[in-house]
Design a protein around this motif. Sequence first.
Motif, mmCIF file in Angstrom:
data_model
loop_
_atom_site.group_PDB
_atom_site.id
_atom_site.type_symbol
_atom_site.label_atom_id
_atom_site.label_comp_id
_atom_site.label_asym_id
_atom_site.label_seq_id
_atom_site.Cartn_x
_atom_site.Cartn_y
_atom_site.Cartn_z
ATOM 1 N N LEU A 51 25.604 24.007 -17.738
ATOM 2 C CA LEU A 51 25.090 22.976 -18.648
ATOM 3 C C LEU A 51 26.080 22.704 -19.774
ATOM 4 O O LEU A 51 26.315 21.541 -20.144
ATOM 5 C CB LEU A 51 23.727 23.382 -19.204
ATOM 6 C CG LEU A 51 22.579 23.409 -18.191
ATOM 7 C CD1 LEU A 51 21.328 24.017 -18.815
ATOM 8 C CD2 LEU A 51 22.302 22.018 -17.644
ATOM 9 N N LEU A 52 26.683 23.756 -20.315
ATOM 10 C CA LEU A 52 27.692 23.599 -21.363
ATOM 11 C C LEU A 52 28.900 22.823 -20.834
ATOM 12 O O LEU A 52 29.455 21.963 -21.536
ATOM 13 C CB LEU A 52 28.122 24.961 -21.908
ATOM 14 C CG LEU A 52 29.166 24.937 -23.017
ATOM 15 C CD1 LEU A 52 28.650 24.177 -24.243
ATOM 16 C CD2 LEU A 52 29.564 26.362 -23.386
ATOM 17 N N SER A 53 29.293 23.098 -19.608
ATOM 18 C CA SER A 53 30.418 22.392 -18.999
ATOM 19 C C SER A 53 30.110 20.901 -18.856
ATOM 20 O O SER A 53 30.958 20.053 -19.153
ATOM 21 C CB SER A 53 30.732 23.005 -17.627
ATOM 22 O OG SER A 53 31.786 22.312 -17.009
ATOM 23 N N ILE A 54 28.896 20.577 -18.419
ATOM 24 C CA ILE A 54 28.500 19.167 -18.326
ATOM 25 C C ILE A 54 28.600 18.513 -19.692
ATOM 26 O O ILE A 54 29.155 17.428 -19.838
ATOM 27 C CB ILE A 54 27.070 19.025 -17.750
ATOM 28 C CG1 ILE A 54 27.046 19.463 -16.285
ATOM 29 C CG2 ILE A 54 26.558 17.591 -17.893
ATOM 30 C CD1 ILE A 54 25.650 19.654 -15.715
ATOM 31 N N TYR A 55 28.074 19.190 -20.705
ATOM 32 C CA TYR A 55 28.101 18.634 -22.066
ATOM 33 C C TYR A 55 29.534 18.370 -22.516
ATOM 34 O O TYR A 55 29.875 17.273 -22.958
ATOM 35 C CB TYR A 55 27.398 19.574 -23.047
ATOM 36 C CG TYR A 55 27.387 19.007 -24.446
ATOM 37 C CD1 TYR A 55 26.320 18.238 -24.885
ATOM 38 C CD2 TYR A 55 28.455 19.208 -25.310
ATOM 39 C CE1 TYR A 55 26.320 17.678 -26.153
ATOM 40 C CE2 TYR A 55 28.464 18.657 -26.569
ATOM 41 C CZ TYR A 55 27.393 17.895 -26.986
ATOM 42 O OH TYR A 55 27.407 17.337 -28.232
ATOM 43 N N ASN A 56 30.376 19.392 -22.421
ATOM 44 C CA ASN A 56 31.746 19.278 -22.921
ATOM 45 C C ASN A 56 32.537 18.203 -22.186
ATOM 46 O O ASN A 56 33.263 17.416 -22.806
ATOM 47 C CB ASN A 56 32.463 20.620 -22.831
ATOM 48 C CG ASN A 56 31.963 21.609 -23.854
ATOM 49 O OD1 ASN A 56 31.429 21.238 -24.896
ATOM 50 N ND2 ASN A 56 32.094 22.893 -23.555
ATOM 51 N N ARG A 57 32.402 18.167 -20.872
ATOM 52 C CA ARG A 57 33.168 17.201 -20.096
ATOM 53 C C ARG A 57 32.636 15.787 -20.271
ATOM 54 O O ARG A 57 33.399 14.830 -20.343
ATOM 55 C CB ARG A 57 33.238 17.649 -18.653
ATOM 56 C CG ARG A 57 34.124 18.918 -18.583
ATOM 57 C CD ARG A 57 33.950 19.770 -17.380
ATOM 58 N NE ARG A 57 34.392 19.145 -16.152
ATOM 59 C CZ ARG A 57 34.066 19.613 -14.957
ATOM 60 N NH1 ARG A 57 33.313 20.692 -14.850
ATOM 61 N NH2 ARG A 57 34.493 19.016 -13.877
ATOM 62 N N LEU A 58 31.318 15.653 -20.381
ATOM 63 C CA LEU A 58 30.742 14.331 -20.625
ATOM 64 C C LEU A 58 31.142 13.820 -22.012
ATOM 65 O O LEU A 58 31.482 12.647 -22.184
ATOM 66 C CB LEU A 58 29.223 14.366 -20.479
ATOM 67 C CG LEU A 58 28.519 13.022 -20.600
ATOM 68 C CD1 LEU A 58 29.024 12.029 -19.556
ATOM 69 C CD2 LEU A 58 27.014 13.207 -20.464
#
Length: 162
Positions: free
Chosen positions: A49-56
């Motif tokens: 979820l953190l990866s989705i946030y950061n990349r988005l």
Amino acid sequence: MGTVKRIMGIDPGLAHTGFGVIDFCAGKIKLVSYGVIETSAQDSHEIRLLSIYNRLEAVVKEFAPDEAELETLYFSRNSSSALAVAEAKGVATLCLAKLGIPVFMYTPNQIKNTVTGSASSDKDVVGRYVQILLNLNEVPHPDHAADALAGAITHAHNYSHL
């Protein structure tokens, strides 16, 4: 010539979050970019979820959309995947809110009907229509990106009627 409105569509998912960015001006749409944010099942849930946030967040900052579209959730038979999609959608919504991007939501049937003329169209048909509407040489792949572009196109179509 009118004002250009940059619209980002997002197709949230835990494994694959699709995004598509278009410019809309005077009733015309033009592709800016599209892609998919992928996360690994090997990573913990919270790291995904953190990866989705950061990349988005990086994608939003790169393309600077004026508005964003997210598909409303629908419940399927697989409740665990529906929950993961809901969490990914929450992360995307939070990211957009933090960056001050207004979010508009459409149902899957609204998106399919706007893009193809039929609410019962499957993913392949939606992808082909996105290709035609954006005058692309090929169908955008993977289908998560095509779905995100279909959402952005839907918002552009609805925006023109606001």
